[in-house]
Design a protein around this motif. Structure first.
Motif, PDB file in Angstrom:
ATOM      1  N   VAL A  60      60.622 -16.158 -47.840  1.00  0.00           N
ATOM      2  CA  VAL A  60      61.746 -16.446 -46.953  1.00  0.00           C
ATOM      3  C   VAL A  60      61.315 -16.095 -45.533  1.00  0.00           C
ATOM      4  CG1 VAL A  60      64.118 -15.835 -46.335  1.00  0.00           C
ATOM      5  CG2 VAL A  60      63.497 -16.140 -48.734  1.00  0.00           C
ATOM      6  N   VAL A  61      61.274 -17.110 -44.675  1.00  0.00           N
ATOM      7  CA  VAL A  61      60.788 -16.917 -43.310  1.00  0.00           C
ATOM      8  C   VAL A  61      61.882 -17.113 -42.265  1.00  0.00           C
ATOM      9  CG1 VAL A  61      58.407 -17.491 -43.915  1.00  0.00           C
ATOM     10  CG2 VAL A  61      59.967 -19.310 -43.177  1.00  0.00           C
ATOM     11  N   GLY A  62      63.079 -17.447 -42.714  1.00  0.00           N
ATOM     12  CA  GLY A  62      64.190 -17.607 -41.789  1.00  0.00           C
ATOM     13  C   GLY A  62      65.490 -17.747 -42.549  1.00  0.00           C
ATOM     14  N   SER A  63      66.574 -17.576 -41.827  1.00  0.00           N
ATOM     15  CA  SER A  63      67.894 -17.728 -42.424  1.00  0.00           C
ATOM     16  C   SER A  63      68.867 -18.170 -41.345  1.00  0.00           C
ATOM     17  CB  SER A  63      68.357 -16.404 -43.052  1.00  0.00           C
ATOM     18  OG  SER A  63      69.596 -16.565 -43.720  1.00  0.00           O
ATOM     19  N   ALA A  64      69.918 -18.836 -41.783  1.00  0.00           N
ATOM     20  CA  ALA A  64      70.949 -19.306 -40.865  1.00  0.00           C
ATOM     21  C   ALA A  64      72.271 -19.354 -41.615  1.00  0.00           C
ATOM     22  CB  ALA A  64      70.603 -20.694 -40.337  1.00  0.00           C
ATOM     23  N   TYR A  65      73.352 -19.350 -40.844  1.00  0.00           N
ATOM     24  CA  TYR A  65      74.666 -19.528 -41.448  1.00  0.00           C
ATOM     25  C   TYR A  65      75.493 -20.450 -40.569  1.00  0.00           C
ATOM     26  CZ  TYR A  65      76.695 -16.312 -38.029  1.00  0.00           C
ATOM     27  OH  TYR A  65      77.090 -15.721 -36.858  1.00  0.00           O
ATOM     28  N   VAL A  66      76.522 -21.033 -41.184  1.00  0.00           N
ATOM     29  CA  VAL A  66      77.528 -21.793 -40.455  1.00  0.00           C
ATOM     30  C   VAL A  66      78.889 -21.362 -40.986  1.00  0.00           C
ATOM     31  CG1 VAL A  66      77.463 -23.795 -42.002  1.00  0.00           C
ATOM     32  CG2 VAL A  66      78.237 -24.095 -39.647  1.00  0.00           C
ATOM     33  N   ALA A  67      79.852 -21.265 -40.074  1.00  0.00           N
ATOM     34  CA  ALA A  67      81.195 -20.826 -40.426  1.00  0.00           C
ATOM     35  C   ALA A  67      82.156 -21.317 -39.348  1.00  0.00           C
ATOM     36  CB  ALA A  67      81.257 -19.296 -40.499  1.00  0.00           C
ATOM     37  N   PRO A  68      83.441 -21.340 -39.649  1.00  0.00           N
ATOM     38  CA  PRO A  68      84.388 -21.689 -38.591  1.00  0.00           C
ATOM     39  C   PRO A  68      84.318 -20.654 -37.463  1.00  0.00           C
ATOM     40  CG  PRO A  68      85.484 -21.644 -40.744  1.00  0.00           C
ATOM     41  CD  PRO A  68      84.110 -21.065 -40.924  1.00  0.00           C
ATOM     42  N   ASN A  69      84.344 -21.128 -36.236  1.00  0.00           N
ATOM     43  CA  ASN A  69      84.357 -20.199 -35.111  1.00  0.00           C
ATOM     44  C   ASN A  69      85.759 -19.695 -34.831  1.00  0.00           C
ATOM     45  OD1 ASN A  69      82.672 -18.996 -32.888  1.00  0.00           O
ATOM     46  ND2 ASN A  69      84.290 -19.932 -31.677  1.00  0.00           N
ATOM     47  N   TYR A  70      86.737 -20.546 -35.049  1.00  0.00           N
ATOM     48  CA  TYR A  70      88.135 -20.222 -34.809  1.00  0.00           C
ATOM     49  C   TYR A  70      88.913 -20.465 -36.091  1.00  0.00           C
ATOM     50  CZ  TYR A  70      86.424 -21.342 -30.093  1.00  0.00           C
ATOM     51  OH  TYR A  70      85.693 -21.413 -28.936  1.00  0.00           O
ATOM     52  N   GLY A  71      90.185 -20.124 -36.075  1.00  0.00           N
ATOM     53  CA  GLY A  71      91.046 -20.383 -37.220  1.00  0.00           C
ATOM     54  C   GLY A  71      92.067 -21.466 -36.910  1.00  0.00           C
TER      55      GLY A  71
END
Length: 160
Positions: A60-71
């Motif tokens: 594993v040489v990297g990681s990322a995430y995505v999520a809502p910034n606001y609600g």
């Protein structure tokens, strides 16, 4: 390079570079003394879609995430975070993760992506602008950089 959804079992392979990057206090606004337990809760939150990048050896040489910034009514604007093991920098991992996350966010129905606090001296600013992000504004002298002193934090955005 393989980019795939992270599993709970990936955390021990993410933590060493996560800790190294945050402890350096050059690119992330998180507390450099963040414990492993708190780091795991931040990065691997169930509210996030987390990905890892593996090199040809399966490391594993990297990681990322995505999520809502606001609600609520603004929940279709995404936020994301990216970390590449410094020992593997400059090999296209960051760009590959970014392209993957942008496509995943678009497929999930997000209309745009915002980065709330990009340290203006972060080399990734060039990557983000090359991928269509623009600087909406800069909070001046907001970040105490260990080498550059007080630097600004950019708010960056792109439509999806």
């Amino acid at each position: 390079m393989l980019i795939r959804q992270a599993t709970a079992g990936d955390w021990p392979r993410i933590w060493p570079f996560w800790h190294r990057i945050v402890a350096a206090a050059e690119t992330y606004t998180w507390d450099p003394a963040t414990s492993e337990e708190d780091a795991r809760a931040l990065w691997m939150s169930p509210a996030k879609e987390v990905y890892v990048a593996e090199d040809d050896s399966g490391a594993v040489v990297g990681s990322a995430y995505v999520a809502p910034n606001y609600g609520g009514p603004a929940s279709r604007i995404a936020n994301a975070g990216f970390m590449v093991d410094p020992d593997h920098a400059g090999r296209g991992t960051g760009r590959a993760l970014a392209e993957h996350v942008l496509a995943a966010a678009r497929a999930a129905g997000y209309r745009g992506m915002v980065f709330n606090a990009v340290v203006e001296t972060n080399p990734a600013v060039g990557l983000w602008t090359s991928l269509g992000f623009r600087i909406l504004g800069t909070v001046p002298a907001a970040y105490e950089h260990p080498r550059h002193g007080l630097v600004g934090l950019h708010v960056m955005y792109r439509s999806l």
